[in-house]
Write a protein that holds these residues in place. Structure first.
Motif, mmCIF file in Angstrom:
data_model
loop_
_atom_site.group_PDB
_atom_site.id
_atom_site.type_symbol
_atom_site.label_atom_id
_atom_site.label_comp_id
_atom_site.label_asym_id
_atom_site.label_seq_id
_atom_site.Cartn_x
_atom_site.Cartn_y
_atom_site.Cartn_z
ATOM 1 N N ILE A 120 144.730 66.332 21.064
ATOM 2 C CA ILE A 120 144.774 65.198 22.000
ATOM 3 C C ILE A 120 146.121 65.131 22.723
ATOM 4 O O ILE A 120 146.446 64.136 23.342
ATOM 5 C CB ILE A 120 144.461 63.868 21.288
ATOM 6 C CG1 ILE A 120 145.442 63.589 20.137
ATOM 7 C CG2 ILE A 120 143.032 63.846 20.785
ATOM 8 C CD1 ILE A 120 145.272 62.220 19.508
ATOM 9 N N ASP A 121 146.890 66.206 22.615
ATOM 10 C CA ASP A 121 148.174 66.346 23.305
ATOM 11 C C ASP A 121 149.103 65.158 23.020
ATOM 12 O O ASP A 121 149.616 64.515 23.935
ATOM 13 C CB ASP A 121 147.956 66.512 24.812
ATOM 14 C CG ASP A 121 149.189 67.064 25.492
ATOM 15 O OD1 ASP A 121 149.956 67.797 24.836
ATOM 16 O OD2 ASP A 121 149.404 66.744 26.677
ATOM 17 N N GLY A 123 162.224 62.243 7.130
ATOM 18 C CA GLY A 123 161.883 62.339 8.547
ATOM 19 C C GLY A 123 160.492 62.927 8.672
ATOM 20 O O GLY A 123 160.161 63.895 7.990
ATOM 21 N N ARG A 124 159.664 62.345 9.536
ATOM 22 C CA ARG A 124 158.269 62.769 9.658
ATOM 23 C C ARG A 124 157.909 63.043 11.112
ATOM 24 O O ARG A 124 158.415 62.390 12.008
ATOM 25 C CB ARG A 124 157.326 61.665 9.168
ATOM 26 C CG ARG A 124 157.484 61.314 7.742
ATOM 27 C CD ARG A 124 156.610 60.145 7.380
ATOM 28 N NE ARG A 124 156.306 60.188 5.974
ATOM 29 C CZ ARG A 124 155.303 59.570 5.401
ATOM 30 N NH1 ARG A 124 154.491 58.836 6.140
ATOM 31 N NH2 ARG A 124 155.098 59.658 4.122
ATOM 32 N N MET A 125 156.991 64.002 11.294
ATOM 33 C CA MET A 125 156.441 64.240 12.616
ATOM 34 C C MET A 125 154.960 64.565 12.469
ATOM 35 O O MET A 125 154.572 65.352 11.606
ATOM 36 C CB MET A 125 157.133 65.397 13.323
ATOM 37 C CG MET A 125 156.638 65.564 14.749
ATOM 38 S SD MET A 125 157.419 66.904 15.661
ATOM 39 C CE MET A 125 156.752 68.307 14.835
ATOM 40 N N LEU A 126 154.153 63.929 13.293
ATOM 41 C CA LEU A 126 152.717 64.185 13.331
ATOM 42 C C LEU A 126 152.407 64.796 14.686
ATOM 43 O O LEU A 126 152.571 64.158 15.718
ATOM 44 C CB LEU A 126 151.938 62.879 13.135
ATOM 45 C CG LEU A 126 150.415 62.969 13.217
ATOM 46 C CD1 LEU A 126 149.869 63.871 12.124
ATOM 47 C CD2 LEU A 126 149.800 61.576 13.122
#
Length: 78
Positions: free
Chosen positions: A26-27, A18-21
């Motif tokens: 830049i909100d 699982g990935r989150m960037l």
């Protein structure tokens, strides 16, 4: 990144990630998953085929957001 590798049978492995960037400048925040199935070829080589369900790359300087799809993974050790 949250990652888990599952080894099954003698020479096979499945990886789920699982990935989150998070880009606070830049909100914007993007998330998704990646998976791979691999086969060990001897003691020092592993080949896998995977799919990236996200649209971002592991290269955090590349903000093209067009990186989803199939990939080949080759891992060796000494």
């Amino acid at each position: 990144v949250i990652r888990n590798d599952f080894r099954f049978l003698k020479n096979w492995e499945i990886m789920l990630e699982g990935r989150m960037l998070d880009m606070p400048d830049i909100d914007e925040r993007r998330s998704g998953a990646l998976t791979t199935i691999s086969r060990y070829l001897g003691d020092h080589l592993k080949i896998g085929l995977g799919y990236n369900f996200t649209d971002f790359s592991s290269d955090l300087t590349d903000l093209g957001f067009d990186h989803h799809g199939v990939f080949l993974n080759l891992t060796g050790s000494m």
